[in-house]
Design a protein around this motif. Structure first.
Motif, PDB file in Angstrom:
ATOM      1  N   TYR A  66     -19.948  -8.064 -58.348  1.00  0.00           N
ATOM      2  CA  TYR A  66     -20.593  -7.136 -57.381  1.00  0.00           C
ATOM      3  C   TYR A  66     -22.115  -7.476 -57.270  1.00  0.00           C
ATOM      4  O   TYR A  66     -22.847  -7.353 -56.483  1.00  0.00           O
ATOM      5  N   LYS A  67     -22.533  -6.947 -58.696  1.00  0.00           N
ATOM      6  CA  LYS A  67     -24.128  -6.810 -58.601  1.00  0.00           C
ATOM      7  C   LYS A  67     -25.087  -7.763 -58.063  1.00  0.00           C
ATOM      8  O   LYS A  67     -25.759  -7.602 -57.331  1.00  0.00           O
ATOM      9  N   GLY A  68     -24.677  -9.110 -58.497  1.00  0.00           N
ATOM     10  CA  GLY A  68     -25.571  -9.901 -57.894  1.00  0.00           C
ATOM     11  C   GLY A  68     -25.230 -10.626 -56.561  1.00  0.00           C
ATOM     12  O   GLY A  68     -26.080 -10.969 -55.660  1.00  0.00           O
ATOM     13  N   LEU A  69     -23.907 -10.690 -56.327  1.00  0.00           N
ATOM     14  CA  LEU A  69     -23.370 -11.177 -55.358  1.00  0.00           C
ATOM     15  C   LEU A  69     -23.563 -10.441 -53.824  1.00  0.00           C
ATOM     16  O   LEU A  69     -23.822 -11.221 -52.749  1.00  0.00           O
ATOM     17  N   GLN A  70     -23.527  -9.154 -53.914  1.00  0.00           N
ATOM     18  CA  GLN A  70     -23.769  -8.458 -52.589  1.00  0.00           C
ATOM     19  C   GLN A  70     -25.036  -8.819 -52.233  1.00  0.00           C
ATOM     20  O   GLN A  70     -25.353  -9.088 -50.958  1.00  0.00           O
ATOM     21  N   GLY A  71     -26.119  -8.915 -52.963  1.00  0.00           N
ATOM     22  CA  GLY A  71     -27.571  -9.154 -52.529  1.00  0.00           C
ATOM     23  C   GLY A  71     -27.581 -10.641 -51.899  1.00  0.00           C
ATOM     24  O   GLY A  71     -28.322 -10.790 -51.060  1.00  0.00           O
TER      25      GLY A  71
END
Length: 210
Positions: free
Chosen positions: A136-141
């Protein structure tokens, strides 16, 4: 001599884990017997407990290994910065489907464990949440940036993960019950799974298309 001992220990652990995986997935935690695991692994009951002191410890090791394998298969594609985000999402859905196809008993096992032993939820939750948090951390951005550029529709990654899990997992949970009802559609299992994977990918990707 030391290397030889280490290799032998690793081989024994691998044999025990392989036998334990089959025992747990086919019978569940309560139905699994360490005596059966030891016999299938070709070790004594005492030796099994030397490597893994309790059935609970053995169970958690199986869960850890399975979640690690799933995480690795999805991260290999979703975490590749050289690919456009749309290609990575498509590849991640496919990798998740393929992982379950290689472990078709796993979804029912997880569901049964949570339903029959609610306290087991904590063990499974910790493993699953670690994978989702890392993704989630990198993919949402990146998804937000792609949406701002007009490449895809905006979506909450958590909702995306629910869609992936729902479509891919249901395919294998429902397969034994649906097969007799679907006739020719599911007569050739490999062909059906290939078509179902393509359908799942297309269904989710349609949600992202502008």
């Amino acid at each position: 001599m030391k290397n030889s001992n280490n290799t032998e220990r690793q081989n024994k652990e691998h044999e025990i884990l392989a036998a334990a995986e089959q025992e747990f997935l086919s019978k569940g935690f309560d139905g699994a017997r360490t005596t059966s695991i030891a016999q299938a692994a070709g070790v004594t009951h005492a030796m099994l407990h030397y490597y893994f002191r309790t059935k609970e410890q053995l169970f958690e090791r199986i869960v850890d290994d399975k979640f690690a394998q799933m995480s690795h298969s999805m991260f290999a594609i979703l975490g590749d910065p050289s690919l456009p985000v749309v290609e990575r999402l498509r590849g991640g859905i496919a990798a998740h489907f393929d992982f379950i196809a290689e472990n078709p008993q796993l979804p029912r096992f997880m569901i049964n464990e949570i339903v029959s032993r609610p306290e087991r939820y904590e063990v499974l939750y910790k493993r699953a949440s670690a994978i989702i948090d890392n993704l989630y951390k990198g993919l949402q951005g990146e998804i937000d940036s792609a949406a701002e550029r007009g490449e895809i529709e905006r979506i909450d990654v958590r909702m995306l993960f629910i869609s992936i899990m729902s479509l891919n997992v249901f395919t294998f949970v429902a397969y034994p019950f649906m097969e007799p009802l679907m006739g020719e559609l599911m007569a050739d299992r490999d062909r059906f799974l290939a078509e179902r994977k393509a359908e799942n990918i297309e269904t989710i990707m349609r949600r992202l298309k502008r």
